[in-house]
Write an enzyme that holds these catalytic residues in place. Structure first.
Site, PDB file in Angstrom:
ATOM      1  N   SER A   1      91.187  33.317  21.100  1.00 57.45           N
ATOM      2  CA  SER A   1      91.587  32.011  21.617  1.00 57.45           C
ATOM      3  C   SER A   1      90.806  31.710  22.877  1.00 57.45           C
ATOM      4  CB  SER A   1      93.083  31.990  21.934  1.00 57.45           C
ATOM      5  OG  SER A   1      93.434  30.790  22.607  1.00 57.45           O
TER       6      SER A   1
ATOM      7  N   TYR B   1     100.558  35.514  25.961  1.00 59.19           N
ATOM      8  CA  TYR B   1      99.763  35.189  24.774  1.00 59.19           C
ATOM      9  C   TYR B   1      98.275  35.298  25.083  1.00 59.19           C
ATOM     10  CZ  TYR B   1      97.411  32.267  21.284  1.00 59.19           C
ATOM     11  OH  TYR B   1      96.547  31.792  20.323  1.00 59.19           O
TER      12      TYR B   1
END
Length: 254
Positions: free
Chosen positions: A145, A158
């Site tokens: 990500s 995350y």
């Protein structure tokens, strides 16, 4: 249909929505037999039915990848069986994104993030990569990500979990690459299917990028097809940004 993945057998986790679904559909359109994996039987059936309606090959295997080695190993066994005995392509896409700050993240949430985002792909890769090597090779694609490398104040746990996945990508490339298994990662920006006429909060995150907008899941799927295909035969251990330039370039308004 160019069928760049003709004859390949693929497992895509988290394939019942968004990026995972787009990857599964793209793989099938390129000739692969795809196992669509996820927790929802209903959504999984919808993806499989759509692929089959377009002439592709797909099956659904339900899995709750909770981070346990048992869950990952069970999925590896069932997917290989459904695909006729082996897996040529693995996409570690399943993940969760609690968007909490550091102080708002409790221990249970932190542990679950790492269980799903790091432990599950770790043990799934451990179960599948050696068999790929024994069969002559394969391709593994992890989903990182943009927030793993560009500081962002929300979803902190995350972000760190995706940083771990990108580090694992490089480590696995050295571990399994010499045995014929290519390991790479994709790093999407803000990517989702937009509802026509609605303004999505994610649009603000793409301000100042060359793309200037949220990306579509199929953009990531196209990149996944490339990394899974023989066209990427000399590509090992990379993290390919598919983020509209979010992490590499800033557009300054005149």
């Amino acid at each position: 249909m160019s069928e760049r993945l003709r004859g390949k057998r693929a497992l895509v986790t988290g394939a019942t929505s968004n990026i995972g679904r787009a990857i599964a559909e793209a793989f099938a359109s390129e000739g692969a037999h795809v196992v669509v994996s996820g927790r929802s039987v209903e959504r999984g059936a919808d993806v499989v039915d759509g692929i089959r309606a377009r002439g592709g090959r797909a099956d659904f295997v339900r899995a709750d990848l909770d981070g346990s080695a048992e869950a990952s190993q069970g999925l590896a066994r069932e997917a290989a069986s459904v695909l006729g005995g082996g897996i040529d392509i693995l996409v570690n896409n399943a993940g969760i994104f609690p968007g909490d700050s550091t102080t708002d993240t409790d221990e249970k949430t932190f542990d679950r993030i790492y269980a799903v985002n790091v432990k599950a792909p770790f043990f799934l890769t451990a179960a599948i990569a050696p068999a790929m090597a024994e069969a002559g090779g394969g391709a593994i694609i992890n989903l990182g990500s943009w927030v793993a490398r560009l500081g962002f104040p929300l979803g902190v746990a995350y972000s760190s979990s995706k940083g771990a996945v990108e580090t694992l990508t490089r480590a696995w490339a050295t571990e399994f690459g010499p045995r014929g298994v290519r390991v790479n990662a994709l790093s999407p920006g803000v990517v989702k299917d937009l509802v026509p006429g609605e303004v999505d909060p994610g649009e603000a995150m793409m301000n100042g990028t060359p793309a200037g907008r949220i990306g579509e899941p199929r953009a990531v799927a196209h990149a996944a097809v490339y990394l899974a295909s023989d066209e990427a035969a000399f590509v090992h251990g990379v993290v390919l940004d598919v983020d509209g330039g979010r992490t590499t370039a800033a557009v300054i308004a005149a």
